[in-house]
Enzyme design. Structure first.
Site, mmCIF file in Angstrom:
data_model
loop_
_atom_site.group_PDB
_atom_site.id
_atom_site.type_symbol
_atom_site.label_atom_id
_atom_site.label_comp_id
_atom_site.label_asym_id
_atom_site.label_seq_id
_atom_site.Cartn_x
_atom_site.Cartn_y
_atom_site.Cartn_z
ATOM 1 N N LYS A 9 0.779 -1.238 -0.052
ATOM 2 C CA LYS A 9 -0.105 0.053 -0.160
ATOM 3 C C LYS A 9 0.955 1.253 0.026
ATOM 4 O O LYS A 9 1.917 1.233 0.247
ATOM 5 C CB LYS A 9 -0.881 0.081 1.105
ATOM 6 N N TYR A 49 -12.431 -2.134 -3.103
ATOM 7 C CA TYR A 49 -12.963 -2.266 -2.004
ATOM 8 C C TYR A 49 -14.452 -2.136 -2.034
ATOM 9 O O TYR A 49 -15.151 -1.878 -0.829
ATOM 10 C CB TYR A 49 -12.208 -1.401 -0.811
ATOM 11 N N PHE A 57 -15.204 3.756 7.172
ATOM 12 C CA PHE A 57 -14.086 3.999 6.839
ATOM 13 C C PHE A 57 -13.643 3.871 5.485
ATOM 14 O O PHE A 57 -12.507 4.189 4.682
ATOM 15 C CB PHE A 57 -12.956 3.181 7.726
ATOM 16 N N ARG A 85 -2.368 -14.800 3.310
ATOM 17 C CA ARG A 85 -3.296 -14.115 4.485
ATOM 18 C C ARG A 85 -2.424 -14.294 5.865
ATOM 19 O O ARG A 85 -2.340 -13.530 6.600
ATOM 20 C CB ARG A 85 -4.493 -14.557 4.408
ATOM 21 N N THR A 91 -5.857 -8.024 10.312
ATOM 22 C CA THR A 91 -6.040 -6.780 9.645
ATOM 23 C C THR A 91 -5.514 -5.698 10.567
ATOM 24 O O THR A 91 -5.185 -4.788 10.071
ATOM 25 C CB THR A 91 -7.627 -6.665 9.425
ATOM 26 N N ARG A 102 2.414 -7.579 8.995
ATOM 27 C CA ARG A 102 1.655 -6.753 9.861
ATOM 28 C C ARG A 102 2.256 -6.382 11.120
ATOM 29 O O ARG A 102 2.310 -5.498 11.801
ATOM 30 C CB ARG A 102 0.281 -6.690 9.771
ATOM 31 N N ASN A 112 -1.875 -0.203 7.327
ATOM 32 C CA ASN A 112 -1.365 -1.707 7.560
ATOM 33 C C ASN A 112 -0.549 -2.099 6.405
ATOM 34 O O ASN A 112 -0.329 -3.471 6.140
ATOM 35 C CB ASN A 112 -2.577 -2.407 8.096
ATOM 36 N N HIS A 115 -1.637 -5.294 1.474
ATOM 37 C CA HIS A 115 -3.000 -5.931 1.182
ATOM 38 C C HIS A 115 -2.840 -7.331 0.514
ATOM 39 O O HIS A 115 -1.860 -7.581 -0.231
ATOM 40 C CB HIS A 115 -3.893 -5.208 -0.089
ATOM 41 N N GLU A 126 -9.810 -9.860 -7.785
ATOM 42 C CA GLU A 126 -8.787 -8.951 -7.794
ATOM 43 C C GLU A 126 -7.749 -8.864 -8.678
ATOM 44 O O GLU A 126 -7.065 -7.785 -9.229
ATOM 45 C CB GLU A 126 -8.172 -8.960 -6.209
HETATM 46 P P1 DAT Z 1 -7.849 -6.735 5.229
HETATM 47 O O1 DAT Z 1 -6.936 -5.793 4.559
HETATM 48 O O2 DAT Z 1 -7.191 -7.458 6.264
HETATM 49 O O3 DAT Z 1 -8.469 -7.876 4.258
HETATM 50 P P2 DAT Z 1 -10.619 -5.507 5.135
HETATM 51 O O4 DAT Z 1 -10.797 -6.215 3.975
HETATM 52 O O5 DAT Z 1 -11.496 -6.020 6.327
HETATM 53 O O6 DAT Z 1 -9.351 -6.128 5.938
HETATM 54 O O7 DAT Z 1 -10.398 -4.037 5.214
HETATM 55 C C1 DAT Z 1 -9.796 -3.706 4.283
HETATM 56 C C2 DAT Z 1 -8.701 -2.466 4.696
HETATM 57 O O8 DAT Z 1 -9.541 -1.571 5.300
HETATM 58 C C3 DAT Z 1 -7.780 -3.044 5.916
HETATM 59 O O9 DAT Z 1 -6.563 -3.649 5.569
HETATM 60 C C4 DAT Z 1 -7.718 -1.602 6.664
HETATM 61 C C5 DAT Z 1 -8.943 -0.985 6.582
HETATM 62 N N1 DAT Z 1 -9.920 -0.938 7.744
HETATM 63 C C6 DAT Z 1 -10.566 -2.436 7.956
HETATM 64 N N2 DAT Z 1 -11.384 -2.206 9.264
HETATM 65 C C7 DAT Z 1 -10.953 -1.019 9.458
HETATM 66 C C8 DAT Z 1 -11.446 -0.199 10.763
HETATM 67 N N3 DAT Z 1 -12.144 -0.633 11.772
HETATM 68 N N4 DAT Z 1 -10.812 0.970 10.768
HETATM 69 C C9 DAT Z 1 -10.007 1.592 9.892
HETATM 70 N N5 DAT Z 1 -9.563 1.072 8.886
HETATM 71 C C10 DAT Z 1 -10.157 -0.082 8.692
HETATM 72 MG MG MG Z 2 -9.702 -7.520 2.805
#
Ligand code: DAT
Ligand code: MG
Length: 149
Positions: A9, A49, A57, A85, A91, A102, A112, A115, A126
């Site tokens: 990222k 996303y 968010f 993963r 996450t 992470r 974080n 991705h 994706e």
């Molecule tokens: P991941 O990236 O582990 O697949 P995700 O798909 O649930 O997680 O969310 C995508 C991204 O969004 C994640 O890497 C960081 C951000 N994110 C997720 N939950 C969040 C939260 N509660 N507050 C702020 N950012 C968040």
């Molecule tokens: Mg995700």
């Protein structure tokens, strides 16, 4: 063999962590089949996303993800999606174990650094969203014969 979409990222790129993240996938024995350094548009990130569109968010996430360059990759290997993963960690970096990307390299959920696709179905979507067929390189990795029985 499976393929997964892994991306450093914008915060990971700015913090100089592309090499470190790539190294972990290389050293594990996965095969890089496509890669590019790109700055994504906010619209592209909204598509990426889409499943999170109702989260509070979502807008901030898409803005941050388009605020600087991303190092986008497709990695191939056995159990690639699941193991990718696991290598990322949780996450939220605060819940990520040491030894994960992470868990070792970042602290904040909104920054974080990396991705990774979460399911085989999402990985396919994706990979198709980020790469065209002609961007894949077909080659034989000299490691393969010693990685798999
Ligand atoms: P991941 O990236 O582990 O697949 P995700 O798909 O649930 O997680 O969310 C995508 C991204 O969004 C994640 O890497 C960081 C951000 N994110 C997720 N939950 C969040 C939260 N509660 N507050 C702020 N950012 C968040
Ligand atoms: Mg995700």
């Amino acid at each position: 063999m499976e393929r997964t979409f892994i991306a450093v990222k914008p915060d990971g790129v700015q913090r100089g962590l592309c090499g470190e993240i790539m190294k972990r996938f290389e050293h594990r024995g996965f095969k890089l089949v496509a890669a590019k350094f790109v700055q994504a548009s906010e619209d592209h990130m909204k598509k990426h996303y889409l499943d999170l569109k109702d989260k509070p968010f979502y807008a901030g996430l898409c803005k941050y993800m388009s605020a600087g360059p991303i190092f986008a990759m497709v990695w191939e290997g056995q159990n690639m999606v699941k193991l990718g993963r696991m290598m990322l960690g949780e996450t939220n970096p605060a819940d990520s174990k040491p030894g994960t990307i992470r868990g070792d390299l970042c602290v904040n959920i909104g920054r974080n650094i990396v991705h990774g696709s979460d399911t085989l179905e999402n990985a396919k979507m994706e990979v198709d969203l980020w790469f065209k067929a002609e961007e894949f390189v077909t080659y034989t990795s000299c490691e393969q014969a010693w990685l798999y029985e």
